[in-house]
Motif scaffolding. Structure first.
Motif, PDB file in Angstrom:
ATOM      1  N   GLN A  54       5.328 -11.892 -18.993  1.00  0.00           N
ATOM      2  CA  GLN A  54       4.398 -12.538 -18.070  1.00  0.00           C
ATOM      3  C   GLN A  54       4.144 -11.606 -16.882  1.00  0.00           C
ATOM      4  N   PRO A  55       2.986 -11.709 -16.249  1.00  0.00           N
ATOM      5  CA  PRO A  55       2.739 -10.876 -15.067  1.00  0.00           C
ATOM      6  C   PRO A  55       3.794 -11.129 -13.978  1.00  0.00           C
ATOM      7  N   VAL A  56       4.163 -10.071 -13.300  1.00  0.00           N
ATOM      8  CA  VAL A  56       5.151 -10.171 -12.227  1.00  0.00           C
ATOM      9  C   VAL A  56       4.483 -10.758 -10.983  1.00  0.00           C
ATOM     10  N   ALA A  57       5.133 -11.759 -10.395  1.00  0.00           N
ATOM     11  CA  ALA A  57       4.593 -12.398  -9.187  1.00  0.00           C
ATOM     12  C   ALA A  57       5.201 -11.821  -7.924  1.00  0.00           C
ATOM     13  N   SER A  58       6.502 -11.519  -7.960  1.00  0.00           N
ATOM     14  CA  SER A  58       7.149 -10.996  -6.752  1.00  0.00           C
ATOM     15  C   SER A  58       8.392 -10.203  -7.112  1.00  0.00           C
ATOM     16  N   ILE A  59       8.707  -9.246  -6.232  1.00  0.00           N
ATOM     17  CA  ILE A  59       9.926  -8.438  -6.361  1.00  0.00           C
ATOM     18  C   ILE A  59      10.584  -8.404  -4.996  1.00  0.00           C
ATOM     19  N   LEU A  60      11.888  -8.606  -4.975  1.00  0.00           N
ATOM     20  CA  LEU A  60      12.663  -8.485  -3.749  1.00  0.00           C
ATOM     21  C   LEU A  60      13.820  -7.537  -4.016  1.00  0.00           C
ATOM     22  N   THR A 111      10.448 -12.386  -9.968  1.00  0.00           N
ATOM     23  CA  THR A 111       9.892 -13.663 -10.420  1.00  0.00           C
ATOM     24  C   THR A 111       8.540 -13.401 -11.060  1.00  0.00           C
ATOM     25  N   ASP A 112       8.293 -14.053 -12.211  1.00  0.00           N
ATOM     26  CA  ASP A 112       6.983 -13.883 -12.841  1.00  0.00           C
ATOM     27  C   ASP A 112       6.094 -15.098 -12.563  1.00  0.00           C
ATOM     28  N   VAL A 113       4.834 -15.062 -13.017  1.00  0.00           N
ATOM     29  CA  VAL A 113       3.869 -16.116 -12.702  1.00  0.00           C
ATOM     30  C   VAL A 113       4.218 -17.433 -13.382  1.00  0.00           C
ATOM     31  N   ALA A 114       5.061 -17.378 -14.421  1.00  0.00           N
ATOM     32  CA  ALA A 114       5.463 -18.612 -15.101  1.00  0.00           C
ATOM     33  C   ALA A 114       6.666 -19.259 -14.435  1.00  0.00           C
ATOM     34  N   GLY A 115       7.151 -18.652 -13.359  1.00  0.00           N
ATOM     35  CA  GLY A 115       8.295 -19.218 -12.642  1.00  0.00           C
ATOM     36  C   GLY A 115       9.632 -18.716 -13.126  1.00  0.00           C
TER      37      GLY A 115
END
Length: 349
Positions: A54-60, A111-115
């Motif tokens: 899935q597309p990546v939503a955030s990286i920390l 976190t990806d776009v699917a949660g």
């Protein structure tokens, strides 16, 4: 009828099985942190490798100390740097600015776009180090000869700081110049400059300058070596040679003698007491040849060889230096004799 009924019942059962069978299960999403590392040329840039369906939503990314795990910095603004069929590589949009040089541990959460969410402890390292480099390195003179073999090497050692990218001169750092030949390192001055005079050897006519990483400066990377080729202007030599006869019966020898000289500051002088340096190639009219020797020169540079010629032809007499350290400082030279005619055995002289 009964047979037809059985067949109809069988078909109906198959249809019911097809209709009532569950749909194939969806493949589970993949989200994985493959690693984290410092980028180049600025080690303050952090790169995170992620595999995801899935597309990546955030990286920390959390940067902590190795010894205590104390937090040093966090990064959440990443941009896609590159991508392969197996992974995507995300880099911080700007280099991290830390208070101190060092090697730090990096924890990563994605976190990806699917949660879907994953946290990878000790995903990699941020090597927050100074990149050193040598600037303006010169070597003079660029040509050496037999009598003058020393070259003076000058340059400046600089460092590019991670994060800011600031460039500063590096003082009191050891610079290795042709260290393989035993030349001791030279220390840089307050402005990062250095100067050293080295002797050029024939097997490796070049100068190489390098700053090597050391344990007392753990966060300063080794510099790329700077190599400068040096031209050797060899001392000229001269060979003279003649045969004692121009006709010989097959199986008999002829004597080839001559002298080897070289050009010194005093002019042409005998090149004396050289071992295994004179070769004799007997050429015929077809270009075929036989080789004899090598032989030595005496205290006056003279040489003599008794040779049984295998065919009619002339001797191409060659001097080839036999010295691994001085050989390239001395030029080859050659000459030829008159033709020697080989007569059939039994021919009267």
């Amino acid at each position: 009828m009964r047979r037809r009924s059985v067949f109809a019942a069988g078909v109906l059962a198959a249809v019911l099985v097809i209709i009532s069978s569950p749909a194939p299960a969806q493949a589970a999403d993949v989200l994985r942190v493959n690693g984290a590392y410092s980028d180049s040329p600025n080690p303050g840039t952090l790169v995170v490798s992620v595999t995801s369906t899935q597309p990546v939503a955030s990286i920390l990314a959390e940067v902590v100390t190795e010894d205590t795990g104390a937090p040093v910095a966090q990064a959440s603004d990443f941009v896609l740097q590159s991508q392969t069929s197996d992974a995507a590589f995300w880099a911080t949009s700007a280099p991290l600015i830390l208070d101190a040089l060092g090697d730090y541990v990096v924890h990563v959460e994605v976190t990806d776009v699917a949660g879907n969410h994953v946290r990878q402890e000790r995903a990699g390292s941020l090597l927050y180090r100074v990149v050193t480099f040598l600037d303006g390195v010169t070597a003079a003179p660029s040509t050496v000869d037999y009598d003058r073999r020393q070259v003076t090497v000058r340059g400046t050692l600089k460092g590019r700081w991670p994060g800011t990218g600031e460039v500063r001169p590096l003082a009191e750092f050891p610079i290795d110049i042709n260290g393989w030949d035993g030349t001791p390192p030279v220390s840089t001055a307050p402005d990062g400059s250095f100067s050293s005079t080295v002797t050029i050897f024939g097997p490796a006519p070049e100068v190489t300058a390098t700053y090597y990483a050391s344990l007392d400066r753990p966060y300063f990377e080794q510099s790329e070596p700077v190599r400068i080729p040096i031209t050797i202007d060899p001392r000229q030599t001269r060979v003279t040679a003649k045969v004692d006869r121009t006709r010989v019966v097959a199986g008999r020898s002829v004597q080839v003698k001559g002298q080897l000289s070289w050009l010194t500051s005093a002019g042409w002088t005998p090149y004396a007491n050289q071992a295994s340096v004179i070769y004799f190639n007997l050429y015929d009219d077809n270009g075929c040849y036989a080789t004899y020797g090598p032989t030595d020169t005496d205290a006056k540079g003279r040489f003599v060889a008794d040779i049984v010629p295998s065919q009619t032809g002339y001797f191409h007499v060659v001097f080839s230096p036999n010295d691994p350290f001085n050989g390239r400082f001395i030029a080859d030279s050659a000459t030829r004799t008159g033709v020697v005619t080989v007569l059939p055995a039994g021919t009267l002289r």
